[in-house]
Design a protein around this motif. Structure first.
Motif, mmCIF file in Angstrom:
data_model
loop_
_atom_site.group_PDB
_atom_site.id
_atom_site.type_symbol
_atom_site.label_atom_id
_atom_site.label_comp_id
_atom_site.label_asym_id
_atom_site.label_seq_id
_atom_site.Cartn_x
_atom_site.Cartn_y
_atom_site.Cartn_z
ATOM 1 N N TYR A 1 -34.179 88.852 -126.323
ATOM 2 C CA TYR A 1 -35.247 89.841 -126.214
ATOM 3 C C TYR A 1 -36.523 89.362 -126.894
ATOM 4 O O TYR A 1 -37.302 90.155 -127.422
ATOM 5 C CB TYR A 1 -34.777 91.198 -126.761
ATOM 6 N N TRP B 1 -34.692 101.190 -136.012
ATOM 7 C CA TRP B 1 -33.892 100.158 -135.345
ATOM 8 C C TRP B 1 -34.851 99.326 -134.486
ATOM 9 O O TRP B 1 -35.590 99.886 -133.672
ATOM 10 C CB TRP B 1 -32.827 100.777 -134.453
ATOM 11 N N ALA C 1 -42.078 96.464 -126.450
ATOM 12 C CA ALA C 1 -42.019 96.137 -125.025
ATOM 13 C C ALA C 1 -42.164 97.405 -124.202
ATOM 14 O O ALA C 1 -42.114 98.510 -124.725
ATOM 15 C CB ALA C 1 -40.695 95.454 -124.690
ATOM 16 N N SER D 1 -39.515 102.317 -126.464
ATOM 17 C CA SER D 1 -39.699 100.884 -126.264
ATOM 18 C C SER D 1 -40.976 100.341 -126.872
ATOM 19 O O SER D 1 -41.004 99.234 -127.379
ATOM 20 C CB SER D 1 -39.740 100.558 -124.763
ATOM 21 N N GLU D 2 -42.057 101.098 -126.767
ATOM 22 C CA GLU D 2 -43.373 100.493 -126.970
ATOM 23 C C GLU D 2 -43.831 100.476 -128.417
ATOM 24 O O GLU D 2 -44.680 99.658 -128.796
ATOM 25 C CB GLU D 2 -44.401 101.256 -126.126
ATOM 26 N N LEU E 1 -25.782 105.687 -128.496
ATOM 27 C CA LEU E 1 -26.674 104.542 -128.702
ATOM 28 C C LEU E 1 -26.148 103.301 -127.977
ATOM 29 O O LEU E 1 -26.839 102.299 -127.877
ATOM 30 C CB LEU E 1 -26.860 104.256 -130.196
ATOM 31 N N ARG F 1 -28.360 101.199 -122.080
ATOM 32 C CA ARG F 1 -27.862 100.433 -120.938
ATOM 33 C C ARG F 1 -28.036 101.225 -119.639
ATOM 34 O O ARG F 1 -28.261 100.648 -118.579
ATOM 35 C CB ARG F 1 -26.390 100.050 -121.147
ATOM 36 N N THR G 1 -32.869 101.795 -119.404
ATOM 37 C CA THR G 1 -33.698 100.609 -119.136
ATOM 38 C C THR G 1 -32.853 99.373 -118.926
ATOM 39 O O THR G 1 -33.381 98.267 -118.831
ATOM 40 C CB THR G 1 -34.679 100.356 -120.289
ATOM 41 N N ALA G 2 -31.523 99.530 -118.876
ATOM 42 C CA ALA G 2 -30.606 98.410 -118.647
ATOM 43 C C ALA G 2 -30.707 97.368 -119.745
ATOM 44 O O ALA G 2 -30.551 96.182 -119.502
ATOM 45 C CB ALA G 2 -30.860 97.780 -117.274
ATOM 46 N N GLU G 3 -30.966 97.819 -120.973
ATOM 47 C CA GLU G 3 -31.027 96.898 -122.106
ATOM 48 C C GLU G 3 -29.815 97.120 -122.998
ATOM 49 O O GLU G 3 -29.268 98.208 -123.058
ATOM 50 C CB GLU G 3 -32.297 97.159 -122.928
ATOM 51 N N ARG G 4 -29.427 96.060 -123.753
ATOM 52 C CA ARG G 4 -28.345 96.229 -124.736
ATOM 53 C C ARG G 4 -28.784 97.261 -125.762
ATOM 54 O O ARG G 4 -28.019 98.072 -126.235
ATOM 55 C CB ARG G 4 -28.068 94.908 -125.447
ATOM 56 N N MET G 5 -30.067 97.164 -126.113
ATOM 57 C CA MET G 5 -30.653 98.168 -127.002
ATOM 58 C C MET G 5 -32.140 98.212 -126.687
ATOM 59 O O MET G 5 -32.751 97.194 -126.403
ATOM 60 C CB MET G 5 -30.402 97.795 -128.468
ATOM 61 N N ASN G 6 -32.696 99.412 -126.738
ATOM 62 C CA ASN G 6 -34.132 99.565 -126.528
ATOM 63 C C ASN G 6 -34.871 99.001 -127.743
ATOM 64 O O ASN G 6 -34.305 98.950 -128.830
ATOM 65 C CB ASN G 6 -34.450 101.047 -126.351
ATOM 66 N N PRO G 7 -36.135 98.570 -127.578
ATOM 67 C CA PRO G 7 -36.829 97.919 -128.706
ATOM 68 C C PRO G 7 -36.867 98.753 -129.994
ATOM 69 O O PRO G 7 -36.649 98.199 -131.068
ATOM 70 C CB PRO G 7 -38.227 97.671 -128.155
ATOM 71 N N TYR G 8 -37.166 100.043 -129.909
ATOM 72 C CA TYR G 8 -37.264 100.817 -131.151
ATOM 73 C C TYR G 8 -36.486 102.131 -131.075
ATOM 74 O O TYR G 8 -36.590 102.857 -130.088
ATOM 75 C CB TYR G 8 -38.722 101.184 -131.451
ATOM 76 N N THR G 9 -35.750 102.412 -132.148
ATOM 77 C CA THR G 9 -35.148 103.737 -132.310
ATOM 78 C C THR G 9 -35.531 104.250 -133.694
ATOM 79 O O THR G 9 -35.355 103.532 -134.685
ATOM 80 C CB THR G 9 -33.616 103.660 -132.171
#
Lengths: 213, 492
Positions: A56, A183, A189, B229-230, B263, B268, B271-279
């Motif tokens: 990533y 996190w 992105a 994400s952003e 989580l 998944r 956005t089909a991500e293992r993890m989104n950029p920010y939580t």
């Protein structure tokens, strides 16, 4: 009648079919999903973390305690940083070779002031290998949430293997919900343009993770 | 829900118009197909997906079945952590609470994290009437707000716009709202993201009030979770002095541990991500870090009415991932606007008619906005049986019956538009129970088949408008069977 009473009353009437002897929470939820995915050695787990971070677009470095100050110096110089934010409890030796002016985050500092700072160096609370995630919990070596947000360049030091876990369930076990948690999985992105991932919106556009052993 | 959608035409009309828009169909096809394959890969990485999905379903079901208890527990834990809890029975009340809270700070502008709940209640419009400007900070919401457009997707509200359209909106509109877009802005996604970064930066840095929703609220700890994400979410959640979160009452999970399921499944699926950029996770307020004042507005707005329906209540399990939109053949072709709600796609087709009731033309038509193919159920990370609820709601529209609106029991009347269908069914029952009449009728139909119209007249016109009438054979089946003894003698 207050809205609180009104809503709770509606909920209770809506649930008239629910009998009081229903299974309690502990029995109602099966927990037969995995605590972690796959069997790995500690070294393999660290490898997985490095791989998923890089996937990533985080930039991953490895270092030991002796080398770390020089690595931090090099990374700051490469970014052309004049000023670097440091949380109050960052081990001083990490920054001992760094050239840029150290800026301490004080409560009175305005967001506009922090916006002029080029980089930030922090530790972390835990890192998750399966998802390539680092978690900050506001401990003294990580500082307030805003300092890892406003500067465009974030260097995060992860102590391996102590701070690395395999999975999300293992990470939650280690974290304290009373603390403010952030996190982070790669740089900022978005998928908002044609559902395709593009790096670099509001958070730091460069995330460098140093795996410190 | 939001006044933006009042007076929407029924789904078939809106979908028919949308189908004529080739750009829209191209944009949607491209985006949904991109995400479909990626989601399948992200889900396949976890061998225990089925177990996670089942655990998520059970956590949500258990919470809903004891919602009163968990709401009270959440209120206690949020209050103990330094937050203030407000209760809003409907959209108007929620908007009034938020407007008063903002006014009490003396501010006239707020920054917003993308939130379905505040979209649903039309918060931005309500605040504007009170002289408060709300700035959307999510990239897609920004595109929608600048383009004076309506959202068309849960996760990516501007999915109906392609990069060239986005560039044009940024060029012409950003200057009206703040920092203009760069003169030489191209349609490269990275440049568009950079333009949004520059445009919103000044707003983040000076903001004193942030408004958000939440993906989860943990009853036992009082923790709220926002998945994004952003980094606009982090900006809104940490830089302002006052944070106001408007959250639907169904967003509760009982324990901290429950987050370990969602989580894993939410990023998944969405956005089909293992993890989104920010939580971001916060529990009340923290001394010296982030907002000093935190308000939580718990929103009903039709949720308790939905809860009262034993079949339909499963829609409240929804975690707003939007996987069902991305796989839906109807959504892919009709687009999100045709659903006439901030909740489009399969989940919208069961959520909107339950939250708003089925009185309006658009809401009564939504349960039919599906081919019942079941792809939405397959991908749902909390196993909402959307086809089951669609059929249940169709029955409610046609047959009427008991339902709950604004907390009161009501008796819905059968829909008027289905009189012709009922008459046709009665005629069929009559004919099928009288063999002689059926035979005469079939023979007559076969002999006159060259004279049959291609579309039905009168009330049947709507039915045959989207379907071909079945071709009548030259000889009825039963006549053929008797003549040839089922084809055994070799004749045709």
């Amino acid at each position: 009648m207050s809205s609180r009473e009104r809503i709770l009353g509606r909920v209770r009437r809506a649930l008239a079919d629910v009998t009081p002897d229903e299974r309690p929470y502990a029995e109602a939820v099966p927990r037969d999903y995995l605590r972690e995915h796959g069997a790995r050695t500690t070294e393999q787990t660290v490898e997985l973390l490095a791989g998923n971070l890089a996937d990533y677009r985080a930039i991953v470095h490895r270092s030991d305690a002796e080398e770390l100050p020089y690595l931090v110096m090099r990374l700051l110089n490469q970014h052309g940083s004049q000023e670097v934010l440091v949380p109050p409890g960052l081990p001083p030796e990490w920054m001992s070779a760094a050239d840029p002016v150290r800026i301490h985050d004080r409560a009175v500092s305005t967001a506009q002031r922090l916006d002029q700072v080029d980089s930030v160096v922090t530790g972390c609370a835990v890192a998750i290998a399966e998802t390539g995630t680092i978690v900050l919990d506001g401990s003294p070596d990580q500082g307030r949430r805003r300092i890892s947000l406003i500067p465009d360049h974030h260097i995060c030091v992860v102590r391996v293997p102590d701070q690395v876990v395999s999975s999300v369930p293992q990470a939650l076990e280690r974290l304290d919900p009373a603390r403010p948690l952030t996190w982070i999985s790669g740089p900022s992105a978005t998928s908002d343009i044609e559902l395709d991932r593009v790096e670099g919106v509001h958070g730091p556009r460069t995330l460098e993770v140093v795996l410190l052993s | 829900m939001s006044g933006t959608f009042v007076g929407m035409p029924a789904f078939p009309k809106a979908a028919h118009d949308a189908l004529g828009n080739a750009t829209l169909r191209g944009n949607l096809r491209h985006a949904t197909h991109t995400i479909r394959a990626k989601r399948a890969r992200a889900v396949a990485e976890l061998d225990d997906w089925a177990a996670l999905r089942e655990a998520g379903r059970r956590i949500k079901d258990h919470t809903l079945r004891h919602l009163d208890r968990y709401l009270v527990q959440l209120e206690e834990s949020v209050t103990a952590a330094g937050g203030t809890v407000h209760w809003a029975a409907d959209a108007d009340e929620a908007n009034r609470i938020v407007a008063e809270l903002v006014k009490a700070t003396g501010e006239s502008e707020v920054v917003k994290v993308k939130s379905m709940a505040t979209q649903e209640i039309g918060l931005n419009e309500a605040l504007l009437e009170e002289g408060i400007h709300a700035y959307e900070t999510d990239l897609a919401e920004l595109i929608v707000q600048l383009g004076e457009d309506r959202p068309s997707h849960i996760l990516v509200p501007a999915i109906h716009r392609n990069r060239r359209e986005i560039r044009d909106i940024f060029r012409s509109q950003m200057g009206e709202w703040g920092r203009p877009a760069p003169e030489d802005l191209t349609d490269a996604p990275a440049e568009l993201a950079e333009a949004a970064r520059l445009h919103l930066r000044e707003k983040f840095l000076r903001a004193r009030v942030g408004i958000s929703g939440a993906n989860f609220m943990v009853a036992e700890t009082g923790t709220l979770v926002v998945v994004e994400s952003e980094g606009n979410g982090r900006m809104c959640l940490t830089l302002p002095e006052t944070l106001i979160s408007v959250v639907g009452i169904e967003k509760i999970v009982p324990t901290w541990r429950d987050l370990e399921v969602f989580l894993q499944t939410l990023p998944r699926s969405s956005t089909a991500e293992r993890m989104n950029p920010y939580t971001s996770m916060w529990t009340g307020t923290t001394d010296g870090d982030g907002p000093r004042t935190f308000h939580l507005v718990l929103l009903d707005n039709g949720r308790t009415d939905t809860l009262a329906d034993q079949v339909g209540r499963q829609a409240l399990r929804c975690i707003r991932c939007s996987a069902c939109l991305n796989v839906c053949p109807v959504y892919e072709r009709a687009g999100g606007h045709a659903y006439g709600s901030v909740y489009p796609g399969p989940i919208g087709a069961i959520l909107s008619p339950q939250l708003r009731g089925t009185a309006s033309e658009i809401d009564a038509s939504l349960p039919y906005a599906s081919s019942l193919c079941g792809a939405c159920y397959e991908v749902c990370p909390v196993a909402i049986d959307i086809p089951e609820v669609l059929v249940h709601l169709r029955e409610r529209v046609v047959e009427g019956g008991p339902a709950v609106r604004q907390g009161n029991k009501v008796m819905l009347r059968p829909a008027k538009g289905h009189a012709a269908e009922r008459a046709a069914m009665r005629a069929a029952r009559w004919a099928f129970t009288r063999p002689a009449a059926l035979r005469s009728g079939q023979r007559l139909a076969s002999r006159t088949r060259r004279l049959h119209p291609r579309t039905l007249p009168g009330p049947g016109r709507a039915w045959s408008g989207t379907r071909d009438l079945p071709a009548v054979p030259a000889e009825p089946f039963r006549d053929w069977w008797q003549r040839t003894r089922g084809g055994k003698d070799g004749t045709k």
